[in-house]
Every structure is written in structure tokens, then in C-alpha cells.
Motif scaffolding. Structure first.
Motif, PDB file in Angstrom:
ATOM      1  N   GLY A   1       0.791  -1.220   0.000  1.00 26.46           N
ATOM      2  CA  GLY A   1       0.000   0.000   0.000  1.00 26.46           C
ATOM      3  C   GLY A   1       0.827   1.275   0.000  1.00 26.46           C
ATOM      4  N   ARG A   2       2.143   1.139   0.061  1.00 28.22           N
ATOM      5  CA  ARG A   2       3.028   2.319   0.066  1.00 28.22           C
ATOM      6  C   ARG A   2       3.724   2.445  -1.295  1.00 28.22           C
ATOM      7  NH1 ARG A   2       2.379   5.284   4.829  1.00 28.22           N
ATOM      8  NH2 ARG A   2       4.402   6.152   4.389  1.00 28.22           N
ATOM      9  N   ILE A   3       4.330   3.565  -1.514  1.00 30.39           N
ATOM     10  CA  ILE A   3       5.035   3.885  -2.755  1.00 30.39           C
ATOM     11  C   ILE A   3       6.530   3.890  -2.468  1.00 30.39           C
ATOM     12  CG2 ILE A   3       5.424   5.751  -4.438  1.00 30.39           C
ATOM     13  CD1 ILE A   3       2.694   4.373  -4.702  1.00 30.39           C
TER      14      ILE A   3
ATOM     15  N   ILE B   1      21.859  18.242  11.234  1.00 32.65           N
ATOM     16  CA  ILE B   1      20.624  17.954  10.511  1.00 32.65           C
ATOM     17  C   ILE B   1      19.723  19.179  10.619  1.00 32.65           C
ATOM     18  CG2 ILE B   1      18.549  16.526  10.410  1.00 32.65           C
ATOM     19  CD1 ILE B   1      20.241  14.243  11.636  1.00 32.65           C
ATOM     20  N   VAL B   2      19.424  19.802   9.477  1.00 33.92           N
ATOM     21  CA  VAL B   2      18.546  20.976   9.472  1.00 33.92           C
ATOM     22  C   VAL B   2      17.148  20.643   8.971  1.00 33.92           C
ATOM     23  CG1 VAL B   2      20.476  22.584   9.248  1.00 33.92           C
ATOM     24  CG2 VAL B   2      19.297  21.801   7.192  1.00 33.92           C
ATOM     25  N   GLY B   3      16.993  19.482   8.330  1.00 32.71           N
ATOM     26  CA  GLY B   3      15.688  19.106   7.811  1.00 32.71           C
ATOM     27  C   GLY B   3      15.675  17.680   7.310  1.00 32.71           C
ATOM     28  N   ILE B   4      14.538  17.322   6.762  1.00 39.62           N
ATOM     29  CA  ILE B   4      14.339  15.977   6.218  1.00 39.62           C
ATOM     30  C   ILE B   4      13.450  16.097   4.981  1.00 39.62           C
ATOM     31  CG2 ILE B   4      12.311  15.454   7.656  1.00 39.62           C
ATOM     32  CD1 ILE B   4      13.599  12.617   8.032  1.00 39.62           C
ATOM     33  N   ILE B   5      13.688  15.241   4.007  1.00 41.31           N
ATOM     34  CA  ILE B   5      12.933  15.312   2.758  1.00 41.31           C
ATOM     35  C   ILE B   5      12.720  13.910   2.217  1.00 41.31           C
ATOM     36  CG2 ILE B   5      14.993  15.660   1.307  1.00 41.31           C
ATOM     37  CD1 ILE B   5      13.197  17.855  -0.172  1.00 41.31           C
ATOM     38  N   ASP B   6      11.536  13.682   1.689  1.00 38.01           N
ATOM     39  CA  ASP B   6      11.154  12.378   1.159  1.00 38.01           C
ATOM     40  C   ASP B   6      10.751  12.553  -0.299  1.00 38.01           C
ATOM     41  OD1 ASP B   6      10.583   9.545   1.620  1.00 38.01           O
ATOM     42  OD2 ASP B   6       8.473  10.081   1.386  1.00 38.01           O
ATOM     43  N   ILE B   7      11.358  11.747  -1.169  1.00 31.28           N
ATOM     44  CA  ILE B   7      11.062  11.783  -2.604  1.00 31.28           C
ATOM     45  C   ILE B   7      10.332  10.499  -2.968  1.00 31.28           C
ATOM     46  CG2 ILE B   7      12.032  11.946  -4.925  1.00 31.28           C
ATOM     47  CD1 ILE B   7      14.549  13.207  -3.489  1.00 31.28           C
ATOM     48  N   ARG B   8       9.078  10.643  -3.380  1.00 37.26           N
ATOM     49  CA  ARG B   8       8.291   9.474  -3.788  1.00 37.26           C
ATOM     50  C   ARG B   8       8.581   9.197  -5.259  1.00 37.26           C
ATOM     51  NH1 ARG B   8       5.306  13.540  -0.647  1.00 37.26           N
ATOM     52  NH2 ARG B   8       5.253  12.678   1.444  1.00 37.26           N
TER      53      ARG B   8
ATOM     54  N   PHE C   1      -3.698   8.986  -3.802  1.00 37.93           N
ATOM     55  CA  PHE C   1      -3.590   9.917  -2.673  1.00 37.93           C
ATOM     56  C   PHE C   1      -2.488  10.949  -2.933  1.00 37.93           C
ATOM     57  CE2 PHE C   1      -1.788  11.449   1.255  1.00 37.93           C
ATOM     58  CZ  PHE C   1      -2.909  11.882   1.930  1.00 37.93           C
ATOM     59  N   LEU C   2      -1.307  10.489  -3.333  1.00 34.08           N
ATOM     60  CA  LEU C   2      -0.198  11.409  -3.575  1.00 34.08           C
ATOM     61  C   LEU C   2      -0.494  12.339  -4.745  1.00 34.08           C
ATOM     62  CD1 LEU C   2       2.821   8.991  -3.043  1.00 34.08           C
ATOM     63  CD2 LEU C   2       2.000  10.770  -1.478  1.00 34.08           C
ATOM     64  N   TYR C   3      -1.165  11.845  -5.763  1.00 37.11           N
ATOM     65  CA  TYR C   3      -1.505  12.684  -6.919  1.00 37.11           C
ATOM     66  C   TYR C   3      -2.405  13.843  -6.499  1.00 37.11           C
ATOM     67  CZ  TYR C   3      -3.206  14.265 -11.420  1.00 37.11           C
ATOM     68  OH  TYR C   3      -3.529  15.050 -12.508  1.00 37.11           O
ATOM     69  N   ASN C   4      -3.319  13.564  -5.609  1.00 39.67           N
ATOM     70  CA  ASN C   4      -4.255  14.611  -5.187  1.00 39.67           C
ATOM     71  C   ASN C   4      -3.734  15.482  -4.053  1.00 39.67           C
ATOM     72  OD1 ASN C   4      -6.616  14.204  -6.903  1.00 39.67           O
ATOM     73  ND2 ASN C   4      -6.670  12.182  -5.959  1.00 39.67           N
ATOM     74  N   TRP C   5      -3.071  14.864  -3.046  1.00 38.68           N
ATOM     75  CA  TRP C   5      -2.786  15.621  -1.834  1.00 38.68           C
ATOM     76  C   TRP C   5      -1.365  15.540  -1.313  1.00 38.68           C
ATOM     77  CZ3 TRP C   5      -7.090  12.060  -1.475  1.00 38.68           C
ATOM     78  CH2 TRP C   5      -8.301  12.661  -1.838  1.00 38.68           C
TER      79      TRP C   5
ATOM     80  N   ASN D   1      -3.883  23.756  -9.181  1.00 35.18           N
ATOM     81  CA  ASN D   1      -5.212  23.941  -8.613  1.00 35.18           C
ATOM     82  C   ASN D   1      -5.182  23.738  -7.098  1.00 35.18           C
ATOM     83  OD1 ASN D   1      -4.872  21.176  -8.442  1.00 35.18           O
ATOM     84  ND2 ASN D   1      -6.766  20.641  -9.474  1.00 35.18           N
ATOM     85  N   GLU D   2      -6.347  23.875  -6.484  1.00 36.21           N
ATOM     86  CA  GLU D   2      -6.518  23.609  -5.064  1.00 36.21           C
ATOM     87  C   GLU D   2      -7.564  22.513  -4.908  1.00 36.21           C
ATOM     88  OE1 GLU D   2      -5.604  27.781  -2.779  1.00 36.21           O
ATOM     89  OE2 GLU D   2      -7.694  27.378  -3.322  1.00 36.21           O
ATOM     90  N   LEU D   3      -7.315  21.635  -3.957  1.00 34.61           N
ATOM     91  CA  LEU D   3      -8.260  20.551  -3.671  1.00 34.61           C
ATOM     92  C   LEU D   3      -8.431  20.422  -2.164  1.00 34.61           C
ATOM     93  CD1 LEU D   3      -6.898  17.694  -5.988  1.00 34.61           C
ATOM     94  CD2 LEU D   3      -8.962  19.061  -6.353  1.00 34.61           C
ATOM     95  N   PRO D   4      -9.642  20.130  -1.700  1.00 29.39           N
ATOM     96  CA  PRO D   4      -9.805  19.848  -0.271  1.00 29.39           C
ATOM     97  C   PRO D   4      -9.253  18.454   0.034  1.00 29.39           C
ATOM     98  CG  PRO D   4     -11.917  19.689  -1.405  1.00 29.39           C
ATOM     99  CD  PRO D   4     -10.910  20.142  -2.419  1.00 29.39           C
ATOM    100  N   ALA D   5      -8.440  18.353   1.062  1.00 29.99           N
ATOM    101  CA  ALA D   5      -7.869  17.072   1.487  1.00 29.99           C
ATOM    102  C   ALA D   5      -8.879  16.338   2.365  1.00 29.99           C
ATOM    103  CB  ALA D   5      -6.575  17.311   2.253  1.00 29.99           C
TER     104      ALA D   5
END
Length: 185
Positions: A63-65, A80-87, A93-97, A158-162
């Protein structure tokens, strides 16, 4: 602003990662965007194994990418100043939100330009992954994240409600165009 690099988490980074998570939790945040569940992991070792599993389609949790998670580390002191995840691809779900990239900056390092650098470096990694059009999203009221996306060539879609009721803004970045990836040194 100091220069940063994206570093895949290792066992040797456990103490720094633990301090990073403690600062986030102390700031009243239970979750950090792009953290791949770091704030909820039972242990750092378990989280590292999840990150390794996330790298490949055949080992990612059902169910994960597949994704790649990096710490953003300041070159001058390796903090460490931050963290980032690249799908690596998008599901519905990811396409929309959610988008291809999620990122978060340590509370004491915010408003220093690190998110802009992090996103620029992640876009270079997207190119390596053959992702030509990158979707990046932010909450409608998150002006700082919106500015970060725009500085990196984001074009409003665009904008979409999550599902949680928040309004999400969606931006596309075409990394096939040389001017799309902005280098911020």
C-alpha cells in the motif's frame, strides 16, 4: 545561509536524528512532513530499515510507494537541518494531496532558506529517478512552503480539499527545462 547536502540516514546519525526528533516534538509537532514516520517510529533502527525497504518496489510496505528519504545536513558542521522524502511515483492519494516530495525543516533552522535548497537538491534527485514532471503540494495557508515551491519553478495547478478538510495547493515543476531547477548557493 549555509550550504547543505542531502544524506541518506545511517546508523552513525542516530544521536543527531534523536535530537532532531526531540526538537520537533518539543515544538509541539507530532508529525514532520517528509519524515517518513520518524516521529512515530518505535526505534531509530526500525525507521532505518523502513527507509531501506522503501527504496524498492519489491520491499516497500504493501500500500506504500517506493521513496527515498534524506536528511538535509549543513556542510559546515553536519547538523541535521531538515528531512525530505522523494516518492518515486504517485498513487491516487499522492496525486491529489501528497505530491512527489515532502519536506520539513527543524524548528530552530526555519526561515533560513534551507527548504528552498532542499527542494532544489531533491529536484536533481528526481531527474536521476527519471521523474520529469514533479508534483509538490502545500497547505493553502502555508505561505512559506508556497514561496519555496515557486522559487524552484513551481507552476500553480489547482486547489483541492484534502480528506482532513485542509485546502491543498498543487504545483507542477517540469525539470526537463534547464531553468526549472533553481540552484541556491
Amino acid at each position: 545561509m549555509s550550504e547543505i547536502e542531502l544524506v541518506f540516514p545511517t546508523e552513525e546519525m542516530e544521536a543527531a536524528a534523536t535530537a532532531f526528533v526531540a526538537e520537533i516534538l518539543h515544538n509541539g509537532e507530532a508529525y514532520i512532513n517528509g519524515g517518513a514516520g520518524i516521529t512515530a517510529a518505535a526505534s531509530y533502527a526500525e525507521w532505518l530499515q523502513t527507509l531501506r525497504n522503501n527504496l524498492h518496489e519489491d520491499t516497500v510496505q504493501d500500500g506504500r510507494i517506493p521513496s527515498t528519504t534524506y536528511f538535509a545536513c549543513r556542510k559546515s558542521d553536519n547538523a541535521i537541518v531538515g528531512i525530505i522524502d522523494i516518492r518515486h511515483r504517485l498513487n491516487d492519494f499522492l496525486y491529489n494531496w501528497g505530491g512527489h516530495i515532502g519536506y520539513g525543516v527543524r524548528p530552530t533552522e526555519r526561515r533560513k532558506g534551507y527548504a528552498t535548497q532542499m527542494l532544489a537538491l531533491a529536484l536533481q534527485d528526481c531527474k536521476r529517478l527519471s521523474i520529469e514532471n514533479v508534483l509538490v503540494v502545500c497547505n493553502h495557508d502555508n505561505e512559506i512552503s508556497r514561496a519555496t515551491i515557486l522559487k524552484n519553478g513551481g507552476i500553480f495547478c489547482n486547489e483541492l480539499p484534502a480528506p482532513d478538510g485542509k485546502l491543498i495547493q498543487r504545483y507542477w515543476i517540469d525539470i526537463t527545462k534547464p531553468s526549472s531547477i533553481h540552484h541556491t548557493k
